[in-house]
Design a protein around this motif. Structure first.
Motif, PDB file in Angstrom:
ATOM      1  N   CYS A  93       5.146  -1.436  -5.630  1.00 16.30           N
ATOM      2  CA  CYS A  93       3.903  -1.983  -6.188  1.00 16.30           C
ATOM      3  C   CYS A  93       3.712  -1.490  -7.629  1.00 16.30           C
ATOM      4  O   CYS A  93       3.698  -0.284  -7.872  1.00 16.30           O
ATOM      5  CB  CYS A  93       2.720  -1.570  -5.325  1.00 16.30           C
ATOM      6  N   CYS A 147       0.210   0.775  -7.555  1.00 12.25           N
ATOM      7  CA  CYS A 147       0.054   2.056  -6.860  1.00 12.25           C
ATOM      8  C   CYS A 147       1.393   2.734  -6.550  1.00 12.25           C
ATOM      9  O   CYS A 147       1.421   3.873  -6.097  1.00 12.25           O
ATOM     10  CB  CYS A 147      -0.756   1.878  -5.574  1.00 12.25           C
ATOM     11  N   CYS A 153      -0.211  -6.182  -1.886  1.00  8.29           N
ATOM     12  CA  CYS A 153       0.095  -4.808  -1.496  1.00  8.29           C
ATOM     13  C   CYS A 153      -0.896  -4.347  -0.429  1.00  8.29           C
ATOM     14  O   CYS A 153      -2.113  -4.426  -0.624  1.00  8.29           O
ATOM     15  CB  CYS A 153       0.022  -3.882  -2.715  1.00  8.29           C
ATOM     16  N   GLU A 199      -1.504  -1.428   0.482  1.00 10.18           N
ATOM     17  CA  GLU A 199      -2.132  -0.148   0.134  1.00 10.18           C
ATOM     18  C   GLU A 199      -3.293  -0.307  -0.847  1.00 10.18           C
ATOM     19  O   GLU A 199      -4.329   0.320  -0.696  1.00 10.18           O
ATOM     20  CB  GLU A 199      -1.084   0.783  -0.500  1.00 10.18           C
ATOM     21  N   CYS A 200      -3.080  -1.134  -1.890  1.00  4.73           N
ATOM     22  CA  CYS A 200      -4.101  -1.176  -2.963  1.00  4.73           C
ATOM     23  C   CYS A 200      -4.616  -2.581  -3.235  1.00  4.73           C
ATOM     24  O   CYS A 200      -5.418  -2.777  -4.146  1.00  4.73           O
ATOM     25  CB  CYS A 200      -3.538  -0.564  -4.243  1.00  4.73           C
ATOM     26  N   PHE A 256      -3.111  -5.037  -4.566  1.00  2.99           N
ATOM     27  CA  PHE A 256      -2.530  -5.679  -5.751  1.00  2.99           C
ATOM     28  C   PHE A 256      -1.875  -7.002  -5.359  1.00  2.99           C
ATOM     29  O   PHE A 256      -1.139  -7.067  -4.375  1.00  2.99           O
ATOM     30  CB  PHE A 256      -1.481  -4.747  -6.392  1.00  2.99           C
TER      31      PHE A 256
HETATM   32 ZN   LIG Z   1      -0.231  -1.205  -4.389  1.00  2.55          ZN
END
Ligand SMILES: [Zn+2]
Length: 285
Positions: free
Chosen positions: A27, A30, A46, A48-49, A51
Motif C-alpha cells: 500500500c 500505509c 487497502c 488496513e487504511c 487507500f
Molecule cells: Zn493501506
C-alpha cells in the motif's frame, strides 16, 4: 477466467515502487502488503487504511454495469494533433503511449449498458492516456454519449479522473468545457439524471466543467479534487507544505463541493439507488 484476467491491459498502480513478481502489492499510503488476489476481491481497497489503489477504466466498466450489458461507443474516435505540438516529447508520441497503456484511442471509454437493470450511458476516464486530460476527441466522445443518453432516455454516469484541459490542443481543448456543459444542460432539460463520480485525481478543466455539474456528485475516499494542482499552489503561495487533507475529497465534502463520499465497492449499489430515486417520475410517467 476472471474479469481481471480478461482485461486488455490489467490494473496498474502508478506507484514507482511496485513490488516485483506481481503477487503482492504494498500500500503506497500505509505500507501494508496484501496478496493481489485479496486486493482484487476488495475492489483494490487497502483493508488496513482504506487507500483506494489507482485502477484502469476497465475495472470501473465492470463495476458500474450489469454483467455482459456494456457496449462501447465511438471507440475509433482518436485525438488529432492540430497544432503539431511538441514539448519535451511530441504530442503524437504521447498519444501513442496512451493507446498502448490503455488499449483506448482517447482518454475516456464511453458506452451504453445497464446498472441494476436501469439503462445507463457510462463514460470512464483513464489517467494513463495523456494524464487523463480533456482533449478535443475526449470532449466529442462525452458529447456524443450525452446525445445518446437523451435519445434513449438513459441516466448518465461519468467517472472523472485527469489533470484537466489538454494543453497540447490549446483552445480546441478548452472549448470542450463549454461544449460538454451545454450538452449537460440539454440532458437536464430532458429531465434525465447525471451522476458524477470523482476519482483521484480530478483537476483543472475537468473539475471546472462536467465533474462538478452532476445532479449528484460522488467521490471516492481520499481523492484529490481541485482546480490548480498542489505544486502550483505551493509555488504561488511560496509555502513548502499545505494543510493536511488539502484538496482531498473529505475536505471538499466539508466545504460543500460534493454530495457524498462512497467507497469503490459501494458505488454500484449507491449509483443504482440514486438512479432509481431520480428516475421515479420517469417510471410513473
Ligand atoms: Zn493501506
Amino acid at each position: 477466467m476472471s474479469w481481471f484476467e480478461k482485461m486488455k491491459s490489467g490494473f496498474k498502480t502508478r506507484s514507482k515502487r511496485e513490488i516485483p513478481a506481481g503477487i503482492w502489492s504494498k500500500c503506497p499510503k500505509c505500507g501494508f502488503s496484501t496478496y493481489q488476489q485479496a486486493l482484487e476481491r476488495n475492489c483494490w481497497i487497502c483493508s488496513e487504511c482504506n487507500f483506494h489503489y489507482p485502477i484502469g477504466h476497465q475495472y470501473y466498466l465492470e463495476l458500474l454495469t450489469d454483467a455482459g450489458t456494456f457496449a462501447e461507443l465511438d471507440d475509433a474516435l482518436s485525438a488529432a494533433d492540430p497544432l503539431r505540438f511538441k514539448d519535451t516529447k511530441r504530442y503524437t508520441d504521447r498519444i501513442r503511449d496512451g493507446k498502448k497503456a490503455t488499449g483506448l484511442n482517447e482518454a475516456i471509454c464511453t458506452g451504453l449498458g445497464r446498472l441494476g437493470g436501469h439503462p445507463v450511458a457510462l463514460g470512464v476516464m483513464d489517467t494513463r492516456f495523456v494524464i487523463g486530460s480533456l482533449g478535443g476527441a475526449t470532449g466529442e466522445k462525452i458529447s456524443r454519449l450525452i446525445d445518446r443518453a437523451i435519445a434513449d432516455r438513459r441516466a448518465l454516469i461519468i467517472v472523472s479522473q485527469g489533470a484537466g484541459a489538454r494543453m497540447m490542443e490549446s483552445a480546441y481543448s478548452l472549448m470542450q468545457m463549454a461544449k460538454i456543459s451545454a450538452k449537460l444542460h440539454q440532458l437536464s432539460l430532458a429531465k434525465l439524471p447525471y451522476i458524477a463520480i470523482l476519482t483521484d485525481p480530478t483537476y483543472g478543466g475537468i473539475t471546472a466543467s462536467f465533474a462538478m455539474l452532476g445532479d449528484v456528485i460522488l467521490a471516492e475516499p481520499g481523492a484529490r479534487i481541485g482546480f490548480a494542482g498542489q505544486e502550483v499552489i505551493k509555488q504561488f503561495l511560496k509555502v513548502e507544505s499545505l494543510p493536511e487533507g488539502f484538496q482531498r475529497s473529505e475536505t471538499v465534502l466539508r466545504h460543500g463541493f460534493i454530495d457524498q463520499i462512497v467507497r469503490r465497492d459501494e458505488l454500484p449499489a449507491t449509483v443504482s439507488r440514486l438512479i432509481a430515486l431520480l428516475s421515479a417520475g420517469e417510471a410513473a410517467a
